[in-house]
Design an enzyme around this catalytic site. Structure first.
Site, PDB file in Angstrom:
ATOM      1  N   ARG A 281       0.842  -1.182   0.000  1.00  0.00           N
ATOM      2  CA  ARG A 281       0.000   0.000   0.000  1.00  0.00           C
ATOM      3  C   ARG A 281       0.884   1.241   0.000  1.00  0.00           C
ATOM      4  NH1 ARG A 281      -3.537  -0.158   5.004  1.00  0.00           N
ATOM      5  NH2 ARG A 281      -4.312   1.778   4.099  1.00  0.00           N
TER       6      ARG A 281
ATOM      7  N   LYS B 206      -3.533  -8.442  10.430  1.00  0.00           N
ATOM      8  CA  LYS B 206      -4.878  -8.304  10.991  1.00  0.00           C
ATOM      9  C   LYS B 206      -5.895  -7.863   9.947  1.00  0.00           C
ATOM     10  CE  LYS B 206      -4.710  -3.544  12.761  1.00  0.00           C
ATOM     11  NZ  LYS B 206      -4.894  -2.695  13.953  1.00  0.00           N
ATOM     12  N   ASP B 207      -5.417  -7.356   8.787  1.00  0.00           N
ATOM     13  CA  ASP B 207      -6.328  -6.952   7.712  1.00  0.00           C
ATOM     14  C   ASP B 207      -6.814  -8.131   6.871  1.00  0.00           C
ATOM     15  OD1 ASP B 207      -6.064  -4.286   8.423  1.00  0.00           O
ATOM     16  OD2 ASP B 207      -4.491  -3.872   6.960  1.00  0.00           O
TER      17      ASP B 207
ATOM     18  N   THR C 202     -10.671   6.576  17.821  1.00  0.00           N
ATOM     19  CA  THR C 202     -10.331   5.240  17.339  1.00  0.00           C
ATOM     20  C   THR C 202     -11.364   4.824  16.303  1.00  0.00           C
ATOM     21  OG1 THR C 202     -10.103   2.888  17.874  1.00  0.00           O
ATOM     22  CG2 THR C 202     -11.571   4.172  19.280  1.00  0.00           C
TER      23      THR C 202
ATOM     24  N   ARG D 242     -13.643  -2.842  18.259  1.00  0.00           N
ATOM     25  CA  ARG D 242     -13.029  -3.633  19.336  1.00  0.00           C
ATOM     26  C   ARG D 242     -12.489  -2.724  20.433  1.00  0.00           C
ATOM     27  NH1 ARG D 242      -7.847  -4.109  20.356  1.00  0.00           N
ATOM     28  NH2 ARG D 242      -7.309  -3.168  18.353  1.00  0.00           N
ATOM     29  N   ARG D 243     -11.769  -1.684  20.031  1.00  0.00           N
ATOM     30  CA  ARG D 243     -11.230  -0.757  21.023  1.00  0.00           C
ATOM     31  C   ARG D 243     -12.350   0.014  21.716  1.00  0.00           C
ATOM     32  NH1 ARG D 243      -6.715   0.994  16.647  1.00  0.00           N
ATOM     33  NH2 ARG D 243      -5.066  -0.482  17.239  1.00  0.00           N
TER      34      ARG D 243
ATOM     35  N   ARG E  39     -10.529   7.774  11.143  1.00  0.00           N
ATOM     36  CA  ARG E  39      -9.614   7.045  10.285  1.00  0.00           C
ATOM     37  C   ARG E  39      -8.477   7.966   9.902  1.00  0.00           C
ATOM     38  NH1 ARG E  39     -12.154   4.404   5.230  1.00  0.00           N
ATOM     39  NH2 ARG E  39      -9.989   3.725   5.050  1.00  0.00           N
ATOM     40  N   GLY E  40      -7.476   7.425   9.254  1.00  0.00           N
ATOM     41  CA  GLY E  40      -6.347   8.245   8.840  1.00  0.00           C
ATOM     42  C   GLY E  40      -5.033   7.586   9.186  1.00  0.00           C
ATOM     43  N   ASN E  41      -3.968   8.046   8.560  1.00  0.00           N
ATOM     44  CA  ASN E  41      -2.665   7.469   8.864  1.00  0.00           C
ATOM     45  C   ASN E  41      -2.211   7.921  10.245  1.00  0.00           C
ATOM     46  OD1 ASN E  41      -1.466  10.070   8.566  1.00  0.00           O
ATOM     47  ND2 ASN E  41      -1.282   9.744   6.362  1.00  0.00           N
TER      48      ASN E  41
ATOM     49  N   ARG F  60      -3.711  11.100  12.637  1.00  0.00           N
ATOM     50  CA  ARG F  60      -4.427  10.905  13.906  1.00  0.00           C
ATOM     51  C   ARG F  60      -3.709  11.530  15.091  1.00  0.00           C
ATOM     52  NH1 ARG F  60      -6.141   4.699  13.595  1.00  0.00           N
ATOM     53  NH2 ARG F  60      -4.529   4.571  11.987  1.00  0.00           N
TER      54      ARG F  60
ATOM     55  N   CYS G 260     -12.810  -8.515  10.684  1.00  0.00           N
ATOM     56  CA  CYS G 260     -11.737  -7.814  11.390  1.00  0.00           C
ATOM     57  C   CYS G 260     -12.224  -6.543  12.059  1.00  0.00           C
ATOM     58  CB  CYS G 260     -10.586  -7.510  10.440  1.00  0.00           C
ATOM     59  SG  CYS G 260     -10.978  -6.317   9.140  1.00  0.00           S
TER      60      CYS G 260
END
Length: 328
Positions: free
Chosen positions: A16, A86-87, A130, A134-135, A152-154, A158, A245
């Site tokens: 990516r 995890k993806d 977040t 899950r979190r 979301r975001g890199n 964040r 996920c």
């Protein structure tokens, strides 16, 4: 598809475009080159998860960062695909082999908060970002009165929201910070007793075309059996629970030294979206039976009502903010 009889002179690693993805793919490619003598290059691929600005759950969650890389692998644009493990969807992909799981980074979550605060020190009503159900569920279960905000975001995007005062804190994977040499930004490493990580978090998946000679080379050069056993167990929990996920499921397996050699220990939790209810279980077993250990544990969780918790229609109290980038 007919596999080549020999490995290519230059091995193309698909990645990516985010800084984090390029950092982790570059490390894998460099390690492979050092072990084998191959020339390597990175090929950047844009995925659906990078393009869409919708929340992950709205665009499918599972696999949104994976499909385009696998397509590039199968049509020959790249020879290897590197993912955050995890993806990966838990179902196998036709024609694709999980050639290697390199040594895993620390899988825990971390807090990056203003003024060096920890989770317990944040005031009631503090805005914590977040994008992970899950979190959200596990932090809400702590009863701290925090305002969980979807984001979301890199990593840079964040953390910048904390620096600007838009958020009081964000929760990230420690592994992502480590791979970007930004661990010092974390103000607290969250104890898995409070917040279990996502299945496979901190690990990378190195995929090749099934049957390609590169599959064996990649495994011999990069695979870490202990990391593979741990994530195999965690993903078996996820698959048996039939959860994606983005579901509120946490799992952490570790290989530890027992009286008769290595043993596998695993803890898992399934929660209602608001964190009010949960099913927690732990188990141990043989490293060579990692998948069976995970499936057995998840079966016990299902018997205790885990599926009902995850399928509740109660919405988690998350305001959606949309910016694209690597999810860590």
């Amino acid at each position: 598809m007919t596999s080549p009889a020999t490995s290519p002179a230059t091995v193309r690693f698909g990645t990516r475009r985010s800084a984090l993805a390029r950092a982790q793919s570059g490390r894998v490619a460099a390690d492979f080159a050092a072990a084998t003598g191959h020339d390597v290059e990175l090929v950047e691929i844009t995925t659906e998860g990078d393009v869409s600005q919708a929340a992950l759950a709205q665009i499918g969650g599972t696999g949104v960062f994976v499909g385009a890389l696998r397509e590039a692998l199968l049509d020959g644009r790249v020879d290897v695909a590197v993912h955050s493990l995890k993806d990966l969807p838990t179902a196998p992909a036709e024609g694709v082999a999980l050639a290697a799981v390199p040594p895993r980074e620390d899988p825990r979550d971390v807090l990056v908060a203003r003024d060096g605060l920890t989770l317990g020190e944040l005031p009631v009503g503090a805005r914590v970002g977040t994008g992970s159900p899950r979190r959200v569920a596990q932090i809400q279960a702590l009863g701290l009165g925090l305002d969980l905000v979807g984001v979301r975001g890199n990593v840079d995007t964040r953390i910048a929201k904390v620096a600007s005062g838009e958020l009081d804190a964000v929760v990230l994977a420690r592994a992502g910070l480590a791979r970007l040499d930004r661990v010092a930004d974390a103000t607290e490493v969250l104890d898995p007793i409070q917040v279990l990580p996502a299945p496979g978090q901190g690990a990378l998946a190195v995929e090749s075309r099934a049957g390609d000679p590169l599959e064996t080379e990649l495994r011999e050069a990069l695979d870490d059996p202990r990391s593979r056993a741990a994530v195999t167990c965690e993903r078996a929990v996820l698959a048996t629970l039939e959860a994606g996920c983005s579901a509120p499921v946490g799992a952490l397996a570790e290989v530890v030294e027992g009286d008769d050699g290595d043993e596998l220990w695993v803890r898992a939790v399934a929660l209602s979206p608001d964190g009010a209810l949960d099913v927690r279980r732990s188990a141990s077993g043989s490293v060579t039976a990692a998948e069976e250990v995970g499936r057995t544990l998840a079966g016990e969780m299902l018997a205790d009502g885990a599926a009902d918790l995850m399928h509740q229609t109660t919405a988690a109290s998350v305001t959606t903010t949309t910016t694209t980038g690597q999810q860590q």
